[in-house]
Motif scaffolding. Structure first.
Motif, PDB file in Angstrom:
ATOM      1  N   GLN A 113       0.616  -1.199   0.000  1.00  0.00           N
ATOM      2  CA  GLN A 113       0.208  -0.031   0.195  1.00  0.00           C
ATOM      3  C   GLN A 113       1.213   1.088  -0.470  1.00  0.00           C
ATOM      4  O   GLN A 113       0.462   2.401  -0.675  1.00  0.00           O
ATOM      5  N   ALA A 114       1.870   1.132   0.825  1.00  0.00           N
ATOM      6  CA  ALA A 114       3.193   1.967   0.618  1.00  0.00           C
ATOM      7  C   ALA A 114       3.389   2.497  -0.326  1.00  0.00           C
ATOM      8  O   ALA A 114       3.989   3.373  -1.402  1.00  0.00           O
ATOM      9  N   ASP A 115       3.573   1.526  -1.152  1.00  0.00           N
ATOM     10  CA  ASP A 115       4.435   1.321  -2.552  1.00  0.00           C
ATOM     11  C   ASP A 115       3.483   2.265  -3.592  1.00  0.00           C
ATOM     12  O   ASP A 115       4.388   3.314  -4.492  1.00  0.00           O
ATOM     13  N   ALA A 116       2.279   1.639  -3.153  1.00  0.00           N
ATOM     14  CA  ALA A 116       1.236   2.610  -4.816  1.00  0.00           C
ATOM     15  C   ALA A 116       0.851   3.427  -3.956  1.00  0.00           C
ATOM     16  O   ALA A 116       1.577   4.538  -4.815  1.00  0.00           O
ATOM     17  N   ALA A 117       1.299   4.081  -3.115  1.00  0.00           N
ATOM     18  CA  ALA A 117       1.180   5.351  -2.683  1.00  0.00           C
ATOM     19  C   ALA A 117       2.357   6.022  -3.193  1.00  0.00           C
ATOM     20  O   ALA A 117       2.453   7.340  -3.820  1.00  0.00           O
ATOM     21  N   GLN A 118       3.471   5.770  -2.793  1.00  0.00           N
ATOM     22  CA  GLN A 118       4.642   6.194  -3.574  1.00  0.00           C
ATOM     23  C   GLN A 118       4.680   6.883  -4.639  1.00  0.00           C
ATOM     24  O   GLN A 118       5.030   7.474  -5.835  1.00  0.00           O
ATOM     25  N   MET A 119       4.041   5.225  -5.863  1.00  0.00           N
ATOM     26  CA  MET A 119       4.503   5.328  -7.068  1.00  0.00           C
ATOM     27  C   MET A 119       3.486   6.151  -8.387  1.00  0.00           C
ATOM     28  O   MET A 119       4.233   7.299  -8.464  1.00  0.00           O
TER      29      MET A 119
END
Length: 436
Positions: A333-339
């Motif tokens: 979920q954090a990776d998606a937000a960063q993306m």
């Protein structure tokens, strides 16, 4: 001015690659086809309840299935590697067989049976009969009329066509098996031989374009090669060479996204497996395709075409939903937000960060992403809140965090250029695990 500064902040984040083990998983495939029975008038009809025995001959193994009322059969969960003999029998029919078959994704093996005594062949009988695939059972008549001869010749021609088709499938299976294994060896080498792996996978796809295992691993190889090419190009002092390198990396990432998307579409169309082992293999193959698509789309959205951010978010959402481990799910979920942040979709990034903060107000990643997303929005009314989140990140992140210095620089910009100073106000705590 803040946009110019933010580009520096984003660039400070090193381009990182998650080397997820998606190529070492066991691959399962399915075999399917149609069985027909020759009628007295020379026509054919679906052979219902015909038995298809799959004898694995490189090692000991046996699988079997039956046709439905349309003469169709399918068997999922067949090991990707292996050599098989396919024997077909049915009540009132002469059995037949095909040898040396290397099964891969949905190979089609059709058979037409002649009338006979309904014998069901064993592997020993097939070996004794030879490898020609000739029917075993009732002997042909000693004499025949002109009409019967014409029917027999027509049957022989059809049989020859089927055998030729099965031969092409067998040859294709061999190419797929060889290139799949060779590609994996190259991809898993230390250091990886990306060019070789990609060449092998593409050769296999030239024989069978709809093989999802090859498409998934091709996507993985392309994405990882793109990262290497990008990291070399970005440091190249030669402007022309740098441009060519960046273009090559972007093409690899776009091709990786296309390959993984096609693999996932094929997998979703597969017939659901019935036994536990086959279901496990199907789940692993599906997760591999979902993983490679999300990771490829991340680079497409952030380095190739930012308008693809919504599509990348959809891909990541499917990846997140497929993950069952709570800790890994939160990381994704954090990776998606960063993306989304890196793709310039600040509003969407803030929405995703808020989901994380609702579960855990102390989340380091969520505080950093929320602060940068509010900063990136350009809305000065949000700068105070942006500074507050960034200060929480700086306070909580370890000094070894590579993004801590960038956050400090962003805070300094807000203080000096925008006269915004962070406050110590903490968001209302909600239930959820505390993360460091």
């Amino acid at each position: 001015m803040f946009n110019k500064y933010l580009s520096h902040v984003v660039a400070a984040a090193a381009l990182m690659l998650s080397l997820s083990a998606v190529v070492a998983r066991a691959q399962s495939v399915q075999i399917s086809g149609k069985i027909t029975l020759r009628q007295a008038d020379g026509t054919t009809a679906p052979a219902q309840n015909a038995v298809i025995d799959l004898y694995r001959t490189d090692i000991t193994g046996k699988y079997e299935t039956k046709t439905n009322n349309k003469g169709m059969y399918v068997h999922a969960g067949i090991p990707f590697a292996g050599t098989y003999t396919i024997a077909v029998s049915a009540p009132g029919a002469r059995p037949t067989f095909s040898t040396g078959v290397k099964v891969s994704q949905q190979p089609t093996n059709d058979f037409t049976l002649d009338p006979g005594d309904g014998t069901r062949l064993t592997l020993a009988q097939i070996k004794a009969a030879g490898t020609g695939g000739a029917p075993v059972g009732a002997a042909p008549p000693a004499s025949e009329s002109k009409e019967d001869k014409a029917k027999r010749e027509a049957m022989e021609r059809e049989r020859a066509e089927i055998e030729a088709k099965n031969k092409r499938v067998t040859e294709g299976n061999e190419i797929v098996r060889r290139t799949f294994n060779a590609g994996n060896d190259a991809l898993n080498a230390k250091p990886p031989r990306y060019d070789e792996a990609i060449t092998q996978y593409r050769e296999g796809l030239s024989a069978r374009a709809d093989e999802p295992a090859l498409l998934t691993n091709l996507s993985e190889a392309l994405r990882r090669r793109g990262v290497d090419v990008y990291n070399v190009a970005i440091k190249n002092p030669d402007a022309e060479a740098k441009t060519k390198g960046l273009e090559a990396a972007r093409k690899d990432w776009s091709d990786a996204a296309t390959a993984s998307q096609k693999a996932l579409e094929i997998i979703k169309m597969q017939t659901a497996a019935t036994d536990l082992a086959a279901q496990t293999n199907q789940s692993q193959n599906r997760l591999a395709a979902i993983t490679t698509r999300a990771l490829a789309m991340k680079f497409v959205a952030t380095k190739v075409d930012q308008s693809q951010a919504p599509a990348a978010q959809v891909a990541y959402q499917e990846y997140i939903e497929a993950e069952t481990d709570p800790v890994k799910k939160a990381k994704l979920q954090a990776d998606a937000a960063q993306m989304l942040l890196d793709a310039g979709a600040s509003d969407q990034a803030a929405q995703e960060a808020q989901k994380l903060l609702t579960a855990d107000p102390d989340s380091i990643d969520a505080n950093r992403i929320m602060g940068l997303a509010l900063f990136q929005s350009g809305d000065k009314a949000k700068f105070q809140e942006a500074a507050n989140y960034l200060q929480r990140f700086v306070d909580k992140a370890p000094d070894t965090d590579p993004l801590k210095q960038s956050a400090r620089e962003a805070l300094e910009y807000l203080k000096t250029a925008e006269n915004v100073k962070p406050t110590k106000t903490q968001p209302a705590r909600t239930t959820g695990r505390r993360r460091g």
